[in-house]
Design a protein around this motif. Structure first.
Motif, mmCIF file in Angstrom:
data_model
loop_
_atom_site.group_PDB
_atom_site.id
_atom_site.type_symbol
_atom_site.label_atom_id
_atom_site.label_comp_id
_atom_site.label_asym_id
_atom_site.label_seq_id
_atom_site.Cartn_x
_atom_site.Cartn_y
_atom_site.Cartn_z
ATOM 1 N N ARG A 106 -72.764 46.741 65.532
ATOM 2 C CA ARG A 106 -73.254 46.054 66.731
ATOM 3 C C ARG A 106 -72.691 46.649 68.018
ATOM 4 O O ARG A 106 -73.361 46.608 69.050
ATOM 5 N N LEU A 107 -71.477 47.185 67.976
ATOM 6 C CA LEU A 107 -70.908 47.807 69.180
ATOM 7 C C LEU A 107 -70.735 49.304 68.938
ATOM 8 O O LEU A 107 -71.625 50.081 69.217
ATOM 9 N N SER A 108 -69.574 49.699 68.399
ATOM 10 C CA SER A 108 -69.345 51.095 68.035
ATOM 11 C C SER A 108 -68.092 51.168 67.185
ATOM 12 O O SER A 108 -67.292 50.229 67.150
ATOM 13 N N TRP A 109 -67.913 52.300 66.508
ATOM 14 C CA TRP A 109 -66.713 52.444 65.676
ATOM 15 C C TRP A 109 -65.452 52.455 66.541
ATOM 16 O O TRP A 109 -64.383 52.018 66.107
ATOM 17 N N ARG A 110 -65.560 52.935 67.762
ATOM 18 C CA ARG A 110 -64.395 52.935 68.663
ATOM 19 C C ARG A 110 -63.991 51.492 69.001
ATOM 20 O O ARG A 110 -62.804 51.157 69.039
ATOM 21 N N ALA A 111 -64.970 50.641 69.243
ATOM 22 C CA ALA A 111 -64.686 49.246 69.570
ATOM 23 C C ALA A 111 -63.990 48.532 68.410
ATOM 24 O O ALA A 111 -63.168 47.632 68.613
ATOM 25 N N ALA A 112 -64.294 48.950 67.170
ATOM 26 C CA ALA A 112 -63.644 48.335 66.001
ATOM 27 C C ALA A 112 -62.135 48.597 66.031
ATOM 28 O O ALA A 112 -61.332 47.703 65.750
ATOM 29 N N PHE A 113 -61.741 49.821 66.386
ATOM 30 C CA PHE A 113 -60.314 50.148 66.493
ATOM 31 C C PHE A 113 -59.656 49.381 67.644
ATOM 32 O O PHE A 113 -58.566 48.834 67.497
ATOM 33 N N TRP A 114 -60.308 49.352 68.770
ATOM 34 C CA TRP A 114 -59.731 48.665 69.937
ATOM 35 C C TRP A 114 -59.575 47.162 69.666
ATOM 36 O O TRP A 114 -58.596 46.552 70.083
ATOM 37 N N GLY A 115 -60.544 46.587 68.972
ATOM 38 C CA GLY A 115 -60.462 45.170 68.622
ATOM 39 C C GLY A 115 -59.248 44.873 67.743
ATOM 40 O O GLY A 115 -58.570 43.856 67.912
ATOM 41 N N GLU A 116 -58.966 45.780 66.800
ATOM 42 C CA GLU A 116 -57.781 45.618 65.947
ATOM 43 C C GLU A 116 -56.502 45.613 66.775
ATOM 44 O O GLU A 116 -55.583 44.817 66.526
ATOM 45 N N ALA A 117 -56.438 46.524 67.736
ATOM 46 C CA ALA A 117 -55.247 46.612 68.586
ATOM 47 C C ALA A 117 -55.043 45.323 69.378
ATOM 48 O O ALA A 117 -53.917 44.829 69.507
ATOM 49 N N ILE A 118 -56.132 44.756 69.894
ATOM 50 C CA ILE A 118 -56.044 43.503 70.656
ATOM 51 C C ILE A 118 -55.570 42.361 69.754
ATOM 52 O O ILE A 118 -54.741 41.534 70.150
ATOM 53 N N LEU A 119 -56.088 42.320 68.523
ATOM 54 C CA LEU A 119 -55.695 41.267 67.583
ATOM 55 C C LEU A 119 -54.211 41.354 67.215
ATOM 56 O O LEU A 119 -53.561 40.345 66.956
ATOM 57 N N MET A 120 -53.672 42.562 67.185
ATOM 58 C CA MET A 120 -52.274 42.747 66.799
ATOM 59 C C MET A 120 -51.306 42.477 67.950
ATOM 60 O O MET A 120 -50.131 42.150 67.717
ATOM 61 N N LEU A 121 -51.768 42.568 69.185
ATOM 62 C CA LEU A 121 -50.890 42.485 70.355
ATOM 63 C C LEU A 121 -49.996 41.245 70.374
ATOM 64 O O LEU A 121 -48.791 41.361 70.662
#
Length: 406
Positions: A106-121
């Motif tokens: 729905r977004l992009s593979w890059r957004a999947a990585f960035w979302g993980e980083a936000i969840l871990m913060l």
């Protein structure tokens, strides 16, 4: 894997001089930055380097989380708590596939990585701001006081080379103690053989299922069975050992029994020609095989003294990957190329569960002592001695040196 294997022993060694909670905070910070870097990667090598750093972040958890859980779990439920922790691995895989599929499409593979980083913060922040709890076998507060005394007394700075030498010397001493522990070695050897099979299953299982049973959705079938059985089996194994009474001897009995029966069921499953019969028998076999996660790590934690637990977990992780799942996939590929029969290859691979069960069976007869409380008594006596020394030397100002700290 490179980052994980190299960093695990380093984090384990640093736990003796730095509070483990802060090390976990550092590890999660590296993980978050690395995942963010994956999202910004611009070529193959940039994402490879970031993936390696992701392994560095994971290493802090591998070495330190299990001992922390072991310290804080109620004694009758220690294995159950460990099993719930290790249950997060298969359930995390499942959630990762769903999350990656949804966000990536729905977004992009890059957004999947960035979302993980936000969840871990938030967890990164907690690692640094939460009041650190002490793990059994470590006394970091006293070290900090001593270090401040060194600085205040105007003592000369310690050279970096000397520090490294001291750390290496301590690491080698701890490694020697681990490698002469028969209970630990037997436990890890069985774990290596077990991981050899599990690693090859995860890589070649769908391919074998497609060729033997002509499954069109082999990935989903194998993945679904592995995830469900992994979650249920892992939790069940912990609760069963606690019900039996969580001792090292009982852990070995459970390891040998569940692995052997699971091996027979998985072997029988690959002998069947009916797809549904295979899936049913294989699922029950996997349920039993995954029951070892809590007990095997319980032995790693309790057969060594408390201060060695992080290193025990780290070396166990390094061993099962270097000698287990890393070489198993290519070796099974070579075997299949040679015999050109997926059913025979699967049967040969599954039979390796039997040596794993046999090794753990030997562990039942080894003399084993739960060393969880061993060092706490030494710490109390050491503290008392230090207090007496302080009282007797109040009138005489004695400079604190690095050797007295060590």
């Amino acid at each position: 894997m490179v980052g994980l294997l190299v960093s695990s022993p380093i984090f384990a060694s640093l736990a003796k001089s730095v509070n483990p909670f802060r090390l976990i905070g550092v590890g999660l910070s590296v993980w978050t930055l690395a995942v963010t870097g994956c999202g910004f990667s611009f070529n193959f090598w940039s994402i490879i380097i970031c993936r390696m750093l992701v392994g560095v972040g994971e290493a802090s958890f591998i070495s330190l989380a299990a001992p922390f859980i072991d310290d804080n779990a109620p004694p009758p439920q220690k294995t159950a708590w460990l099993s719930i922790f290790y249950m997060c691995i298969p359930s995390g895989y499942a959630l990762g596939y769903v999350y990656g599929g949804l966000v990536g499409t729905r977004l992009s593979w890059r957004a999947a990585f960035w979302g993980e980083a936000i969840l871990m913060l938030p967890f990164v922040i907690l690692g640094f701001v939460v009041k650190p709890l002490q793990m059994r076998g470590f006394k970091h507060d006293e070290s900090k006081v001593a270090v401040s005394q060194v600085r205040g007394s105007g003592a000369s700075e310690i050279k970096v080379a000397t520090k490294i030498k001291k750390h290496l010397s301590r690491f080698m001493k701890d490694m020697k103690e681990l490698l002469v522990d028969k209970v630990y070695i037997v436990n890890v050897l069985g774990y290596v053989a077990y991981t050899f099979v599990i690693g090859a299953y995860s890589y070649w299982g769908p391919k074998a299922g497609y060729n033997i049973y002509h499954m069109n959705n082999a990935d989903m079938m194998f993945g679904g069975v592995t995830i469900v059985c992994g979650v249920l089996g892992t939790v069940a194994g912990g609760f069963v050992l606690d019900y039996m009474s969580n001792t090292i001897s009982n852990a070995f009995k459970l390891l040998a029994t569940t692995t052997f029966i699971g091996a027979i069921l998985c072997f029988g499953a690959f002998c069947l020609k009916n797809t549904y019969g295979f899936l049913a028998l294989f699922a029950v076999g996997q349920l039993l095989v995954f029951a070892i996660q809590g007990p095997v790590n319980y032995v790693c934690l309790h057969c060594v003294k408390p201060s060695l637990r992080p290193l025990s977990m780290a070396i166990s992780t390094v061993a099962i990957h270097i000698f287990g799942d890393v070489p198993s996939s290519p070796l099974v590929g070579v075997l299949q190329d040679h015999i050109k029969n997926w059913r025979s290859t699967a049967l040969i691979l599954t039979s390796i569960f039997v040596p794993a069960a046999a090794i753990w069976f030997i562990g039942i007869f080894l003399y084993s002592v739960d060393r969880y409380s061993e060092e706490s008594e030494n710490q109390i006596s050491t503290t008392q001695v230090e207090e007496k020394k302080t009282e007797s030397t109040d009138s005489v100002a004695e400079p604190v040196t690095y050797s007295t700290l060590v």
